[in-house]
Structure formats: C-alpha cells, structure tokens
Scaffold this active site. Structure first.
Site, PDB file in Angstrom:
ATOM      1  N   ARG A  22       0.837  -1.195   0.000  1.00 51.66           N
ATOM      2  CA  ARG A  22       0.000   0.000   0.000  1.00 51.66           C
ATOM      3  C   ARG A  22       0.880   1.256   0.000  1.00 51.66           C
ATOM      4  O   ARG A  22       2.049   1.198   0.298  1.00 51.66           O
ATOM      5  CB  ARG A  22      -0.936   0.001   1.215  1.00 51.66           C
ATOM      6  CG  ARG A  22      -0.228  -0.003   2.544  1.00 51.66           C
ATOM      7  CD  ARG A  22      -1.217  -0.255   3.685  1.00 51.66           C
ATOM      8  NE  ARG A  22      -0.567  -0.127   4.971  1.00 51.66           N
ATOM      9  CZ  ARG A  22      -0.581   0.977   5.714  1.00 51.66           C
ATOM     10  NH1 ARG A  22      -1.228   2.047   5.288  1.00 51.66           N
ATOM     11  NH2 ARG A  22       0.052   1.016   6.868  1.00 51.66           N
ATOM     12  N   THR A  23       0.238   2.363  -0.435  1.00 53.19           N
ATOM     13  CA  THR A  23       0.992   3.604  -0.580  1.00 53.19           C
ATOM     14  C   THR A  23       1.271   4.218   0.784  1.00 53.19           C
ATOM     15  O   THR A  23       0.339   4.500   1.541  1.00 53.19           O
ATOM     16  CB  THR A  23       0.197   4.611  -1.425  1.00 53.19           C
ATOM     17  OG1 THR A  23      -0.093   4.017  -2.681  1.00 53.19           O
ATOM     18  CG2 THR A  23       1.002   5.869  -1.650  1.00 53.19           C
ATOM     19  N   LEU A  24       2.554   4.381   1.089  1.00 57.36           N
ATOM     20  CA  LEU A  24       2.925   5.006   2.354  1.00 57.36           C
ATOM     21  C   LEU A  24       3.431   6.422   2.146  1.00 57.36           C
ATOM     22  O   LEU A  24       3.151   7.313   2.930  1.00 57.36           O
ATOM     23  CB  LEU A  24       4.012   4.178   3.048  1.00 57.36           C
ATOM     24  CG  LEU A  24       3.601   2.760   3.433  1.00 57.36           C
ATOM     25  CD1 LEU A  24       4.824   1.994   3.904  1.00 57.36           C
ATOM     26  CD2 LEU A  24       2.544   2.773   4.517  1.00 57.36           C
TER      27      LEU A  24
END
Lengths: 245, 273
Positions: A22-24
C-alpha cells in the site's frame, strides 16, 4: 491456556507485511495545479515538472488530460497514481460510450466518481496520493471541482492544489470575476504561476495552459514564463542579516 | 393458446422457433388489470385500474416511484413487479450516490430488459410475469418505455397493457398525435379517459384508479384521490361539450354509465388481477 491471537484476513492492508502493498509515501510528484472559470468554460494551468523528492527529475510530465467529451483533469501528487486514475477513467468513459445512447458522463459525474474512488481508497489506508482538479462544460453549464487524497471535495469558481492554495488563491480571490475573457483568464493564471515559480521549490519553468469549452479541450504547447532576478535584495541576500554562525 | 410438448421449460424451443414459457409469461401480463401511460414533450402520465378483491380489502399497489425522475406502472404478477421495482430503485440510488446525477431512463430500461432476458435463458429460472410501463425524465426529455417479460423494450408515445387495454389503445391511437404538445392537465385528462375506456361502461371514480405524473420541475408523484376525483368531475361534465375528439358514442356511453352507476357500485367486483 492459549488464547487465539487475532489474525488479519489474507488480503488486509494493515500490519507490517502489507506495507509493501500500500501507498505510504509519494515518490515522483507534481506540484500545484491552478484553475478558474471564465466566460466560455474553464482554464487550467500546471507546470510539467515531476520531482523525485527534492530533485527536479522529470521536466516533460503532462499533468492535465482530457476526459471524455466534456471534462479536463489536472493532478498534483504522485504521478504513477495519476496514471492509475487515468486508467480508471478510461474504463469509465469506455463503458459510458458503449451504451451508445444519447447520454454521456459530464464533469459533475466524473468529479463525483473520483470523489468516491479517492475516499474509498483512503478508508482502506491505501490512498491514491493526488490532489485532483476536474473542470468541464456540458450543455452550457460550467463546472470546476477538486478532490484531495483523503476524499475532501468541493466546487468553486477557482481552485488550486498544494502550494497553489496558499500562493495563487489569494490572487484569484482578489482579481477573479464572472465572465473573464480568455486573454484575461490566461493573464491571471500566468500571474499565479509566476508567483509559484518564484516561491515553490518544486516548480519548474515549463508550463501548459489548458482550456475546455463546449466545443472541446485544447492544451497549449509547453512554454516558459519570463522571470526577473535582478532585484537588489537578490544580489546580496545575506546583507544585513544578523547571525552567530 | 393450448398445451404442447415444448412448453415445459423456458430453455426448450418449439420447432416453429418459439419459447412458449415466455409467451405464457406475456399472457400473465394480458390478464392483469389495465395500466396506461402517455407522454408529451415535458410530462409523462401513468394510470392504472385498481380493483380491490372485496370491500374489506385494500387494492394492490401497481404504480411505484423509482426515483424523483422515474416511476413505473405494472400489470401482471404484481409480486414480480414489486421485486423489479426494488431492483430499479436500487440501481437509481447507487447511480445517484456515485455520480450525484439521476440515472438516465434509457439506461435503466436496458438494464431491466437484460435482467428479464436472463430469465429466458436459464433452465432453473422462469420469466418475470409482469409488464412494466416506465415513465421518466432525463436530459433528452420525457420518455415512456414498455418492458415485457421477453426482455424486449420499446419506447412509446402512449401505450396500454393488461386486460381490456385494447379499448384504451384505440382511444390513445386516435389522440396520440396531439400528445407531444399537450399541457400537463390535458395529458392527465387523456389518461383518465383512457382508463375509463378499459372499464367498459363502469363509472370512473378516483377510488378505482390511480394516476401518477412526472414532468419538468415536477418530481414523480401519485396524485391524491381528491385531485383525481376533481379532474374526473371536470371532464365528465364537459364530456358532451368537448371538441371534435368527443364522439357522439362517448356521450351516449356516458349517459348509459350514469344509469348503471347505481348497480355497479355495490357488491363484489370481478377478480381480474
């Protein structure tokens, strides 16, 4: 006695293992987009920079794209997420066209669709790291809206993303009025973009201005703004500064 | 229509290329009580006959609001109609939520037709036994569609379905060319006249019919009985004085209906739904 440790379902995006999925943080980013309503439709401006952190890495990134017949989308933030959004919208418009009836999705519908997408991704802790500007004209009605990466959305006569909110919007609040001519609109946008060029470290001096009217979308060729660096204060910026080191 | 060896399930073709189960489903629509619809450039009116089984019971609901801009009148198996109305309402509300815009009627009607078609091609299903008159308003104007159990749909200027609908259709065929430019009130009056045709002499009262309207600036709503009765009174009196459209037979039929009015008012109505 062993109590059952609570387990995440296989497809969960929470927990340390899922962090790679997931985009952090964003990596290649675009800076401000500024847009306003004018007499015949919407004018939107964005520079062509794709920064890699503090490096101004890519200088020919098109951050504004036409969507269907009636809309124009501009994005700041993660460029790869913008490309993903373009793929979603491509599919949306395709299915809309496949109905082959007299109906078509207008800017309002596209804006609300994007709001749903952005908000739902945010709720899964896997956001599309963009601030979007959606403008268009349908049946004579002008529409200009924005959606952020957390799903905040609204419409207005002029909108901006990122630094544009702090540097461009005050200018627009002062100088925007109904029924701007095309030339006045462009002049106003260039004024905003020039301030951003001076003051935003992620801005590059290569921009495009896009226009959307009932007739369709036109995105200008890239060009640069004239800047003036000969202010005496710039010549010796540290003069008169008090410092201990 | 008689029984034959090809009508047991919907996935069997007859040698003549017919699907009897689908045709039987369309029969169910023909046996239901009448529903009519007509439209102008800016308005659509739906009407239906509502006969209660007995004086003790309420009548069945046959007109449903699907969204502010879409409504539907059904004829046939009303239970199937209810289920399809729920589907339509769901589709409309989902579209509204995602796009903040009303679902174009034409698209809803196609989705409905595709749903009906599935039931004509699965051995474990049966066709929906209900015909739907879908009235709606969208960007391209006012629309009236008819969806039938076969999965076909058609757009109409005016249409009638259910029992004795032929009488209404005849009336509508005579007048439909004027409908496009009708005012809203004239359209409602024409709807009431068409409903009256299906009653074959029985007095038209607001207690046995339901009328619904949708138009530009007017969300879909069912007219209350008071308003309907007022309109009935208004045109029944004016009936004899009406222009070229009112034939001498219409006036004669009205007088006959007025005489019979007393006897057909009491007792149990024939169960035709």
């Amino acid at each position: 006695m062993n109590f059952m440790a609570s387990k995440q379902p296989e497809n969960s995006l929470l927990g340390p293992e899922a962090d790679s999925q997931r985009t952090l943080y964003p990596y290649v980013t675009g800076t401000s987009v500024v847009a306003l309503k004018y007499k015949d439709g919407i004018l939107m401006a964005a520079d062509m920079g794709g920064s890699y952190g503090s490096t101004l890495r890519y200088k020919s990134v098109e951050r504004m794209k036409p969507i269907g017949k009636h809309s124009l989308l501009g994005a700041s933030g993660e460029i790869s997420d913008f490309q993903e959004i373009l793929r979603y919208l491509d599919e949306l418009i395709l299915y809309d066209n496949m109905w082959d009836d007299g109906n078509s999705l207008g800017p309002k519908e596209v804006h609300n669709y994007l709001t749903r997408v952005m908000y739902n991704r945010r709720n899964k802790f896997n956001p599309l790291w963009n601030s979007l500007v959606l403008g268009g004209v349908k049946n004579g009605q002008k529409y200009l809206g924005t959606v952020s990466m957390i799903g905040v959305n609204f419409e207005d006569n002029h909108v901006a993303t990122g630094f544009g909110n702090h540097l461009a919007r005050p200018i627009l609040r002062e100088e925007w009025h109904q029924n701007l001519s095309f030339e006045d609109g462009v002049r106003l946008l260039e004024k905003c973009m020039r301030v951003l060029l001076y003051r935003d470290r992620s801005a590059v001096n290569k921009l495009q201005i896009a226009k959307i009217t009932e007739e369709g979308v036109t995105i200008s060729q890239p060009y640069s703004l004239k800047t003036y660096w000969d202010f005496s204060a710039f010549a010796n910026p540290a003069q008169g500064a008090v410092g201990s080191w | 229509m008689f029984r034959n060896q090809y009508d047991t399930d919907v996935t069997t073709w007859s040698p003549a290329g017919r699907l009897f189960q689908v045709e039987y489903a369309m029969e169910a629509v023909k046996q239901g009580s009448a529903a009519i619809g007509l439209r102008s450039k800016t308005h659509v009116v739906l009407g239906c006959v509502n006969k209660a089984n007995s004086e003790l019971s309420s009548h069945q609901k046959k007109i449903f609001k699907v969204d502010d801009h879409i409504g539907v009148a059904i004829a046939g198996l009303t239970a199937d109609g209810r289920v399809l109305s729920r589907y339509m309402r769901n589709e409309c509300i989902n579209y509204s939520f995602t796009y903040e815009s009303p679902l174009p009627v034409g698209r809803l009607v196609v989705q409905l037709a595709d749903k009906a078609q599935v039931c004509t091609q699965r051995s474990w299903k049966r066709p929906y036994g209900v015909g739907l008159l879908v009235a709606g308003l969208d960007e391209s104007g006012a629309h009236l569609y008819y969806n039938c159990p076969s999965g076909n749909y058609f757009e109409y200027q005016a249409f009638a379905i259910g029992s004795r609908s032929q009488a209404a259709k005849t009336y509508l065929e005579r007048r439909f060319e004027n409908f496009m430019d009708s005012t809203r009130d004239d359209l409602v009056k024409d709807a009431l006249m068409a409903i009256r045709e299906t009653l074959q002499g029985e007095t038209l009262k607001s207690s046995i019919c339901t009328v619904a309207v949708i138009g530009v600036g007017e969300p879909f709503h069912i007219l209350d009985h008071g308003t309907v009765q007022q309109m009935i009174d208004a045109f029944e009196i004016a009936g004899e004085q009406e222009g070229p459209a009112a034939e001498p037979d219409a006036a004669a039929r009205q007088e006959a209906a007025a005489e019979q009015g007393g006897s057909t008012d009491e007792g149990v109505a024939p169960m035709d739904i």
